[in-house]
Design an enzyme around this catalytic site. Structure first.
Site, PDB file in Angstrom:
ATOM      1  N   CYS A  89       3.011  -4.634   6.843  1.00 45.60           N
ATOM      2  CA  CYS A  89       2.740  -4.408   5.422  1.00 45.60           C
ATOM      3  C   CYS A  89       4.011  -3.929   4.723  1.00 45.60           C
ATOM      4  O   CYS A  89       5.000  -3.559   5.365  1.00 45.60           O
ATOM      5  CB  CYS A  89       1.635  -3.376   5.236  1.00 45.60           C
ATOM      6  SG  CYS A  89      -0.002  -3.964   5.728  1.00 45.60           S
ATOM      7  N   HIS A  99       0.851  -1.201   0.000  1.00 47.72           N
ATOM      8  CA  HIS A  99       0.000   0.000   0.000  1.00 47.72           C
ATOM      9  C   HIS A  99       0.878   1.239   0.000  1.00 47.72           C
ATOM     10  O   HIS A  99       2.078   1.198   0.323  1.00 47.72           O
ATOM     11  CB  HIS A  99      -0.975   0.021   1.181  1.00 47.72           C
ATOM     12  CG  HIS A  99      -0.340   0.062   2.525  1.00 47.72           C
ATOM     13  ND1 HIS A  99       0.272   1.190   3.057  1.00 47.72           N
ATOM     14  CD2 HIS A  99      -0.224  -0.906   3.491  1.00 47.72           C
ATOM     15  CE1 HIS A  99       0.725   0.926   4.266  1.00 47.72           C
ATOM     16  NE2 HIS A  99       0.449  -0.353   4.556  1.00 47.72           N
TER      17      HIS A  99
END
Length: 481
Positions: free
Chosen positions: A456, A440
């Site tokens: 992440c 992301h």
């Protein structure tokens, strides 16, 4: 020897012998004069011949004549041959006169005027077959019924000629194209009125049956329906509007060249003939569209591009393949389509020659190097893009392994729930690959190349957007040190 007394010429021989010289004087033996010879009586024969001939003639006549007292309807045909009886029946019907009583006075018309007919030949033959003169048991009384029919068209024409003021013409229903609605609409039929032909036929039948030369009949007015009905017009309009919904030139199931409804309607004509609606199409009006078909139909093949994994499984069709095609001869298409439209078929199938397309496979995968803190994209083993990244901190590491891109969302809040250690709102371009670990964009820092996240893979926003678009679900992700 034959006895002289028994011979037919015995008298003559005796006379001859007496006259011949003999024992005495011939005069003493002379016979008395013979009685005169009388001819045979034939008067009765000559009188009887005419009487016999007459009897024979009567017997012969009885074999072809109809018995006395026989009638066909009101026509006495007794004593006539079947042919003469047929003529008499026909003549009587033609002469039978109906006198009509109406509000505006009287008028009259004959059976001949009305085009009235009977099967006179069949009736006469039936009269002889059932009542021949040679069979007295079939005499008196004897009658044959025969139905009278009218020629409706001729009868109506004759009645209108003498009583036209009693007629109101019906108006046929009509079908026309309405440009405002781009569809066919119906104008309803209107019923007329005129002299009731059924009543006229019944009156003429009654007069003919009774043998009356003239009969009075009250004028009866009946509705006269339109030849082209509203129901028939509605059915045609419905069919035509259905045709306009699909009209065009097709390659297989594809309406390759649609035709505008107004244009198609300009090709068509709708007319009513004897109450039936007839649809015709003008081939010359269709021809300009046919002339333009090659430009609208012909095309080059377009090759397909698909994205696959390393095993060749298609993950996404990047570019759809399109088969090339070339229209065969357009000769006769306009005429054939005109015929189809007249039969209610508005989808014209085109014949084309097709050329197949080729398919190019793009094998895509993503490499995440935790040691180098770098994310690299490969297509057919060639590097497409590579970015510095920030993976998980030691307390929340990004786990190594082989994964695939799963759920994707263009934006979401992360960690924003009660008890969560952090809350980051509006995280962009999220592509999950291992549970709650995802690629992301990280708009809140610029420290890429160093561990920073809660597990992440943080990337510059534009890099995350590129992966979001470039890597379909199922794209392989290799995470390693």
């Amino acid at each position: 020897m034959t006895d002289l007394a028994t011979r037919p010429d015995a008298d003559e021989e005796r006379a001859h012998d007496a006259a011949s010289p003999g024992d005495g004087d011939a005069s003493e033996y002379q016979w008395a004069p013979a009685e005169p010879h009388h001819p045979k009586k034939r008067a009765l024969l000559w009188i009887g011949l005419p009487a016999g001939a007459t009897a024979v003639a009567l017997v012969a006549a009885s074999l072809v004549l109809i018995a006395p007292g026989t009638t066909v309807a009101g026509v006495n045909v007794g004593g006539l041959t079947a042919g003469a009886a047929s003529d008499a029946i026909t003549a009587r019907l033609a002469e039978t006169t109906l006198v009509f009583e109406g509000p505006d006075g009287q008028f009259q018309i004959t059976g001949a005027d009305l085009g009235a007919t009977v099967d006179a030949t069949a009736a006469a033959e039936a009269a002889f077959a059932e009542h021949p003169m040679w069979n007295p048991s079939t005499w008196f009384p004897a009658g044959i019924d025969v139905p009278v029919t009218l020629d409706e068209s001729r009868a109506t024409e004759a009645l209108r000629a003498v009583a036209g003021d009693l007629y109101v013409d019906p108006v046929d229903a009509a079908v026309s194209f309405d440009p405002a609605s781009a569809g066919y609409v119906v104008t309803e039929a209107q019923t007329g009125e005129g002299i009731d032909l059924a009543a006229v036929q019944e009156g003429l039948q009654a007069a003919f049956d009774s043998g009356a030369a003239t009969a009075s009949l009250e004028t009866t007015i009946a509705p006269v329906p339109a030849a082209a009905t509203t129901e028939e017009a509605t059915a045609i309009a419905t069919s035509l509007n259905g045709m306009l919904d699909v009209v065009g030139f097709y390659v297989g199931e594809e309406r390759t060249v649609p035709v505008d409804r107004t244009v198609a309607a300009s090709w068509l004509s709708v007319t009513a003939e004897d109450g039936d609606f007839v649809v015709t199409a003008d081939a010359a009006a269709i021809q300009p569209v046919v002339d333009a078909l090659p430009a609208a139909v012909n095309r080059e093949a377009i090759n397909a591009t698909v994205i696959t994994d390393t095993a060749g499984e298609v993950l996404r069709e990047q570019t759809a393949g399109v088969t090339g095609r070339a229209l065969e001869s357009t000769d006769g298409i306009a005429d054939r389509f005109a015929g189809m439209l007249g039969e209610g078929e508005a989808a014209f199938p085109l014949t084309v020659t097709e050329s197949e397309f080729a398919t190019t496979a793009l094998v895509r995968r993503i490499d995440v190097n935790l040691s180098a803190q770098r994310t690299t994209l490969y297509e057919n083993d060639q590097v497409v893009q590579s970015w510095a990244m920030s993976s998980g901190l030691p307390g929340s590491p990004t786990l190594p392994g082989s994964f695939r891109i799963g759920w994707k969302t263009p934006m979401q809040d992360m960690g924003c729930f009660p008890g969560a250690p952090y809350c980051t709102e509006n995280v962009p371009w999220v592509s999950y690959f291992n549970g709650d670990q995802a690629f992301h964009g990280a708009y809140w820092h610029n420290n890429f190349g160093n561990v920073m996240s809660h597990g992440c893979v943080n990337l510059p926003v534009n890099a995350a957007k590129f992966i979001y678009d470039w890597a379909p679900q199922g794209t392989q992700v290799s995470v390693h040190y």
